[in-house]
Scaffold this motif. Structure first.
Motif, mmCIF file in Angstrom:
data_model
loop_
_atom_site.group_PDB
_atom_site.id
_atom_site.type_symbol
_atom_site.label_atom_id
_atom_site.label_comp_id
_atom_site.label_asym_id
_atom_site.label_seq_id
_atom_site.Cartn_x
_atom_site.Cartn_y
_atom_site.Cartn_z
ATOM 1 N N ILE A 73 0.831 -1.204 0.000
ATOM 2 C CA ILE A 73 0.000 0.000 0.000
ATOM 3 C C ILE A 73 0.867 1.255 0.000
ATOM 4 N N TYR A 74 1.869 1.278 0.858
ATOM 5 C CA TYR A 74 2.653 2.498 1.013
ATOM 6 C C TYR A 74 3.757 2.663 -0.022
ATOM 7 N N THR A 75 4.175 1.593 -0.687
ATOM 8 C CA THR A 75 5.162 1.751 -1.759
ATOM 9 C C THR A 75 4.474 1.989 -3.098
ATOM 10 N N LEU A 76 3.502 1.160 -3.445
ATOM 11 C CA LEU A 76 2.818 1.314 -4.724
ATOM 12 C C LEU A 76 1.894 2.529 -4.719
ATOM 13 N N GLY A 77 1.317 2.827 -3.557
ATOM 14 C CA GLY A 77 0.503 4.033 -3.440
ATOM 15 C C GLY A 77 1.339 5.288 -3.612
ATOM 16 N N ALA A 78 2.510 5.299 -3.004
ATOM 17 C CA ALA A 78 3.420 6.435 -3.164
ATOM 18 C C ALA A 78 3.820 6.599 -4.624
ATOM 19 N N GLN A 79 4.068 5.492 -5.292
ATOM 20 C CA GLN A 79 4.447 5.538 -6.709
ATOM 21 C C GLN A 79 3.346 6.183 -7.544
ATOM 22 N N HIS A 80 2.118 5.773 -7.326
ATOM 23 C CA HIS A 80 0.999 6.314 -8.112
ATOM 24 C C HIS A 80 0.858 7.825 -7.931
ATOM 25 N N ILE A 81 0.890 8.278 -6.692
ATOM 26 C CA ILE A 81 0.716 9.702 -6.420
ATOM 27 C C ILE A 81 1.890 10.507 -6.954
ATOM 28 N N ALA A 82 3.100 9.989 -6.743
ATOM 29 C CA ALA A 82 4.292 10.709 -7.195
ATOM 30 C C ALA A 82 4.353 10.797 -8.713
ATOM 31 N N ASP A 83 3.935 9.748 -9.405
ATOM 32 C CA ASP A 83 3.945 9.780 -10.872
ATOM 33 C C ASP A 83 3.044 10.887 -11.403
ATOM 34 N N SER A 84 1.851 11.013 -10.823
ATOM 35 C CA SER A 84 0.944 12.081 -11.250
ATOM 36 C C SER A 84 1.548 13.452 -10.977
ATOM 37 N N SER A 85 2.155 13.602 -9.809
ATOM 38 C CA SER A 85 2.757 14.884 -9.441
ATOM 39 C C SER A 85 3.906 15.238 -10.369
ATOM 40 N N ALA A 86 4.738 14.246 -10.678
ATOM 41 C CA ALA A 86 5.884 14.488 -11.553
ATOM 42 C C ALA A 86 5.429 14.932 -12.941
ATOM 43 N N THR A 87 4.338 14.343 -13.416
ATOM 44 C CA THR A 87 3.808 14.732 -14.726
ATOM 45 C C THR A 87 3.433 16.205 -14.745
ATOM 46 N N TRP A 88 2.818 16.690 -13.669
ATOM 47 C CA TRP A 88 2.451 18.097 -13.597
ATOM 48 C C TRP A 88 3.679 18.999 -13.660
ATOM 49 N N LEU A 89 4.817 18.478 -13.175
ATOM 50 C CA LEU A 89 6.053 19.268 -13.155
ATOM 51 C C LEU A 89 6.962 18.940 -14.330
ATOM 52 N N GLY A 90 6.439 18.199 -15.305
ATOM 53 C CA GLY A 90 7.174 17.947 -16.531
ATOM 54 C C GLY A 90 8.277 16.911 -16.423
ATOM 55 N N GLU A 91 8.145 15.956 -15.483
ATOM 56 C CA GLU A 91 9.155 14.915 -15.320
ATOM 57 C C GLU A 91 8.496 13.543 -15.354
ATOM 58 N N SER A 92 9.307 12.523 -15.597
ATOM 59 C CA SER A 92 8.866 11.129 -15.457
ATOM 60 C C SER A 92 9.819 10.452 -14.490
ATOM 61 N N LEU A 93 9.324 9.453 -13.784
ATOM 62 C CA LEU A 93 10.091 8.810 -12.726
ATOM 63 C C LEU A 93 10.374 7.352 -13.061
#
Length: 233
Positions: A204-224
């Motif tokens: 939950i806490y690793t894959l959930g973090a990945q999902h949220i961070a990926d969306s955030s990175a997209t808003w800032l023009g990056e991919s992870l």
């Protein structure tokens, strides 16, 4: 923050936060790897279960603070502004991480829904009969909040052990604050934190973090790149 942030060339890429998160997860993953995984009473090996929960949630909390700090720096925030934003947090779970990054990064959109996460489901009450099922994001977010209650009980010594005990209710009894027992296996005298439960927390806490961070990175023009993220199976 503005929907069209002014980026700072001095700020590191968000991937740096991901790499640190992966590094912090090495300890709980190594603990899992030495667990014998034998059927029946696991004896002293049961201590690995709460250690996994505490290790992964601690790593998540460190990642959240680091990730938001780097993102704010990329948007031109000062050290004082970053410190003030990070100081608003207290043991953030998935819901709070999602809400905060939507506020400070999400001018281009919001995190809508989320990924299903494959969790261990106890198919027979009071028995260790387990199967893996895909669990919807809304339930994952609720479970994440319950796991924060588990963490609270463990770190503050509110339970005499993690095995077959009655876990305390959340301080604030709301729908969004489910009890710790809701993510544990029901047992004779209460609920037990078994390995399958602990693995659920880790996912939950690793894959959930990945999902949220990926969306955030997209808003800032990056991919992870998450290729080195350990699996907790």
């Amino acid at each position: 923050m503005s929907s069209s942030p002014s980026f700072s060339l001095a700020a590191p890429p968000l991937q740096v936060s991901v790499d640190r998160f992966v590094s912090m997860l090495r300890m709980p993953k190594d603990l899992l790897d030495i667990h014998p995984r034998k059927k029946g009473n696991s004896g002293k090996w049961a201590a690995v279960n709460p250690a996994l929960v505490l290790g992964v949630i601690s790593a998540f909390e460190g990642f959240v603070e680091d990730f938001v700090a780097v993102g704010l720096s990329k948007q031109g925030a000062t050290m004082g502004e970053i410190a003030a934003e990070i100081g608003k947090w207290n043991n953030p779970d998935l819901r709070e991480f999602s809400s905060r990054v939507e506020t400070v990064f999400g001018g281009a959109g919001k995190i809508v829904g989320g990924r299903d996460i494959r969790l261990n489901v106890n198919t027979k009450t009071g028995h260790s009969t387990w199967a893996e099922r895909d669990v919807a994001w809304d339930q994952v977010v609720l479970d994440a909040s319950a796991w924060m209650q588990v963490r609270h009980a463990l770190t503050h010594g509110l339970v005499p052990s993690w095995s077959d005990v009655r876990w305390p209710p959340p301080l604030r009894k709301t729908v969004s604050r489910p009890a710790a027992s809701s993510v544990l296996r029901e047992s004779g005298n209460g609920h037990t934190l078994v390995l399958q439960n602990a693995l659920n927390c880790c996912r939950i806490y690793t894959l959930g973090a990945q999902h949220i961070a990926d969306s955030s990175a997209t808003w800032l023009g990056e991919s992870l790149d998450w290729s080195k993220l350990p699996e907790f199976k």
